[in-house]
Scaffold this active site. Structure first.
Site, PDB file in Angstrom:
ATOM      1  N   LYS A  54       0.889  -1.170   0.000  1.00 26.92           N
ATOM      2  CA  LYS A  54       0.000   0.000   0.000  1.00 26.92           C
ATOM      3  C   LYS A  54       0.924   1.215   0.000  1.00 26.92           C
ATOM      4  CE  LYS A  54      -1.642   3.062   2.083  1.00 26.92           C
ATOM      5  NZ  LYS A  54      -1.316   4.469   1.725  1.00 26.92           N
ATOM      6  N   GLY A  70       7.097   5.408   8.104  1.00 28.61           N
ATOM      7  CA  GLY A  70       6.276   6.615   8.135  1.00 28.61           C
ATOM      8  C   GLY A  70       6.389   7.291   9.479  1.00 28.61           C
ATOM      9  N   SER A  71       5.326   7.971   9.856  1.00 30.02           N
ATOM     10  CA  SER A  71       5.374   8.773  11.080  1.00 30.02           C
ATOM     11  C   SER A  71       5.218   7.901  12.333  1.00 30.02           C
ATOM     12  CB  SER A  71       4.243   9.802  11.043  1.00 30.02           C
ATOM     13  OG  SER A  71       3.006   9.123  10.988  1.00 30.02           O
ATOM     14  N   VAL A  76       1.436   7.009  13.250  1.00 29.64           N
ATOM     15  CA  VAL A  76       0.853   5.879  12.521  1.00 29.64           C
ATOM     16  C   VAL A  76       1.589   4.586  12.888  1.00 29.64           C
ATOM     17  CG1 VAL A  76       0.340   4.929  10.244  1.00 29.64           C
ATOM     18  CG2 VAL A  76       0.051   7.374  10.658  1.00 29.64           C
ATOM     19  N   GLY A  77       2.886   4.687  13.073  1.00 29.30           N
ATOM     20  CA  GLY A  77       3.661   3.504  13.461  1.00 29.30           C
ATOM     21  C   GLY A  77       3.113   2.866  14.734  1.00 29.30           C
ATOM     22  N   GLU A 122       9.884   1.779  10.780  1.00 33.38           N
ATOM     23  CA  GLU A 122      10.954   2.765  10.522  1.00 33.38           C
ATOM     24  C   GLU A 122      10.291   4.129  10.569  1.00 33.38           C
ATOM     25  OE1 GLU A 122      14.055   2.269  10.332  1.00 33.38           O
ATOM     26  OE2 GLU A 122      14.191   0.116   9.974  1.00 33.38           O
ATOM     27  N   CYS A 155      14.037  11.154   6.304  1.00 36.50           N
ATOM     28  CA  CYS A 155      14.052  10.728   7.705  1.00 36.50           C
ATOM     29  C   CYS A 155      15.446  10.938   8.292  1.00 36.50           C
ATOM     30  CB  CYS A 155      13.624   9.279   7.822  1.00 36.50           C
ATOM     31  SG  CYS A 155      14.507   8.202   6.703  1.00 36.50           S
ATOM     32  N   GLU A 162      10.674  16.493  14.866  1.00 38.79           N
ATOM     33  CA  GLU A 162      10.910  16.350  13.428  1.00 38.79           C
ATOM     34  C   GLU A 162       9.999  17.321  12.674  1.00 38.79           C
ATOM     35  OE1 GLU A 162       9.468  12.823  11.290  1.00 38.79           O
ATOM     36  OE2 GLU A 162      11.502  12.577  10.551  1.00 38.79           O
TER      37      GLU A 162
END
Ligand code: NAD
Length: 496
Positions: free
Chosen positions: A177, A230-231, A234-235, A252, A286, A387
């Site tokens: 996705k 991703g962020s 969401v992780g 990651e 990142c 970040e």
């Protein structure tokens, strides 16, 4: 300008519309009236169909000898190399990074494809001794099953390749996705794998939004492996979904990477590195060098020369060869960066350059922001800790190596760090003391190569690594095998 196309999902070897027939637009962040195409807005039904396809292809692919799997990957690598420039142009158009960087992104996918194809004739396990006589011991890798891959927009082809290629060479099947801002590059990668001869169902691709398509993939009971980049927000959700069913979950996430510039550094080199690390990919890496901790003896000179260079950076549409800094990915990201400029100013940091959205001419048609440097930052300011994911660099003074290391390690992230020094003792000390998963000497915090483990400590990740043989450990299970040829019962730890 517009040549809008309709793209489809890839399921069981066929290109198909989303179950609900819904679509979303992919637009060029440098030229927002350039509509790249409509992509399927997939839902849980599409995800379920993709997982079913991957599940039914799994037994055949698992039993395909790894060198045969590798032949397909080698062909894919050759196809990617042959169309590198066209793929890079598609990427610049949907993501905004300058063409030269987009070529680098495609090259990373090529490198990973060839590297993992090479693993087809290795996938080494161990043979070892036994504590009992007439007994043989070894360990081999086994695939795990269907892998759900959820990827971000900042490396639109490299990150999908980092995840797909090790998953495939280990004998897993895949549902990917890709990020909703950059689905085209993932589709291009999947099309190459199809052309290279991958059997139907081994790779499936569903585009769409996170909650609608990503979440059902993370939660699906027939997906034992989830790899997410991703962020952190969401992780965390993906980790929760995985914990429910004891899935293998590789996360990651973010970074707040530091360059430490010591008083003996080659300043020309350090400034080159800070410009590339801080403003390359518009700071949307990142591993971006978003903090620079500088020895007080050279702080003034460094800041002045760094600002001079940043002011000269050519911001624009990445398709033009002279462009050095492309747009931000979308309006939401631009607003996030603007918010951090306010936060930094309120916190008392000094804005040395940039700090504003660029307007006028072509800038009005995209999400452009001027390269920004804050000075007099303290390590506890939010702009020094959080970040931002934009072209914003915080300069923090320090009085020596120990303090630089302390500041460097003071954030919740642990992805990448670097030191500029000519003192070998200090370089080794920093190498030992920095808590990041990646460390550079006399280079900025960006520039990973595919044959070394990639990932971070603390809240950047959850202990796994991508790339290199470390990725094989995530996408396979170890099977330990004991063969007793003594013709009698031998009890480990009891019989001698
Ligand atoms: P994001 O978390 O918003 O989205 C990443 C992916 O997750 C997208 O495909 C998105 O659709 C999907 N997603 C969103 N909500 C979801 C949900 N509820 N369930 C499942 N999937 C969902 O991140 P982004 O904005 O695309 O990327 C930027 C972030 O990625 C930054 O924090 C950056 O540091 C990080 N990043 C990390 C690495 C690394 O290797 N450490 C590399 C690149 C980017």
């Amino acid at each position: 300008m517009s040549s809008e196309k309709v793209y489809k999902n890839f399921l069981a070897g066929e290109w198909v519309e989303s179950a609900g027939g819904d679509a979303f637009e992919n637009i060029n962040p440098a030229e927002t009236n350039d509509r790249i195409g409509n992509f399927p807005r997939s839902n849980s039904e599409d995800v379920a169909a993709a997982v079913a396809a991957a599940k039914s292809a799994y037994p055949g692919w698992r039993r395909t000898p790894p060198p045969k799997r590798a032949e397909i990957l080698f062909r894919a690598g050759q196809l990617l190399a042959g169309r590198k420039d066209a793929l890079a142009r598609d990427m610049t158009r949907e993501m905004g990074k300058p063409l030269e960087e987009a070529r680098g992104d495609v090259q990373e996918a090529i490198d990973m494809t060839f590297y993992m194809a090479g693993e087809g004739r290795r996938l080494f396990g161990q043979t070892t001794t036994s504590e009992l006589s007439s007994k043989f011991c070894m360990s081999v890798r086994s695939p795990v099953g269907v892998c759900g891959l959820i990827t971000p927009w900042n490396f639109p082809m490299a990150i999908p390749a980092w995840k797909m290629m090790p998953a495939l060479i280990c004998g897993n099947t895949v549902v990917i996705k890709p990020a909703e801002d950059t689905p085209l590059s993932a589709f291009n990668l999947v099309r190459v794998l199809e052309e290279a001869g991958l059997p139907p169902g081994v790779v499936n691709c569903v585009s769409g939004f996170g909650p609608e398509a990503g979440a059902p993939l993370a939660q699906h009971p027939d997906v034992p492996v989830i790899s997410f980049t991703g962020s952190a927000e969401v992780g965390r959700e993906v980790a929760h979904a995985g914990a429910e069913r004891f899935k293998h979950v590789c996360l990651e996430m973010g970074g707040k990477n530091v360059i430490m510039v010591m008083e003996d550094a080659n300043l020309d080199l350090a400034i080159d590195g800070a410009i590339w690390g801080g403003f390359g990919t518009t700071g949307q890496r990142c591993t971006a060098s978003s903090r620079i901790v500088i020895h007080k003896d050279i702080y003034g000179e460094f800041a002045q020369r760094f600002v001079e260079r940043a002011r000269k950076l050519k911001v624009g549409n990445g398709i033009y060869p002279e462009t050095q800094v492309g747009p931000l990915i979308n309006e939401a990201q631009l607003m996030t960066v603007e918010r951090y400029i306010e936060i930094g100013t309120r916190e008392g940091a000094r804005l040395l350059c940039g700090g504003r959205r660029l307007t006028g001419g072509e800038y009005d048609r995209g999400w452009f922001f001027s390269p920004t440097i804050f000075s007099d930052c303290t390590p506890t300011m939010r702009i020094s800790k959080e970040e931002i994911f934009g072209p914003v660099v915080s300069l923090i003074p320090c009085s020596g190596l120990d303090e630089a290391i302390e500041i460097g390690n003071s954030v919740v992230y642990g992805l990448s760090s670097s030191i500029y020094t000519r003192n070998i003792n200090n370089a080794f000390k920093a190498m030992q003391e920095m808590e990041t998963g990646i460390f550079y000497v006399n280079a900025p915090t960006i520039g990973a190569e595919t044959h070394l483990p990639f990932g971070g400590t603390k809240q950047t990740g959850n202990g796994h690594r991508e790339a290199a043989t470390a990725a094989l450990d995530f996408y396979s299970e170890w099977k330990s095998i004991y063969i007793d040829y003594s013709d009698k019962l031998q009890r480990a730890q009891i019989d001698s």
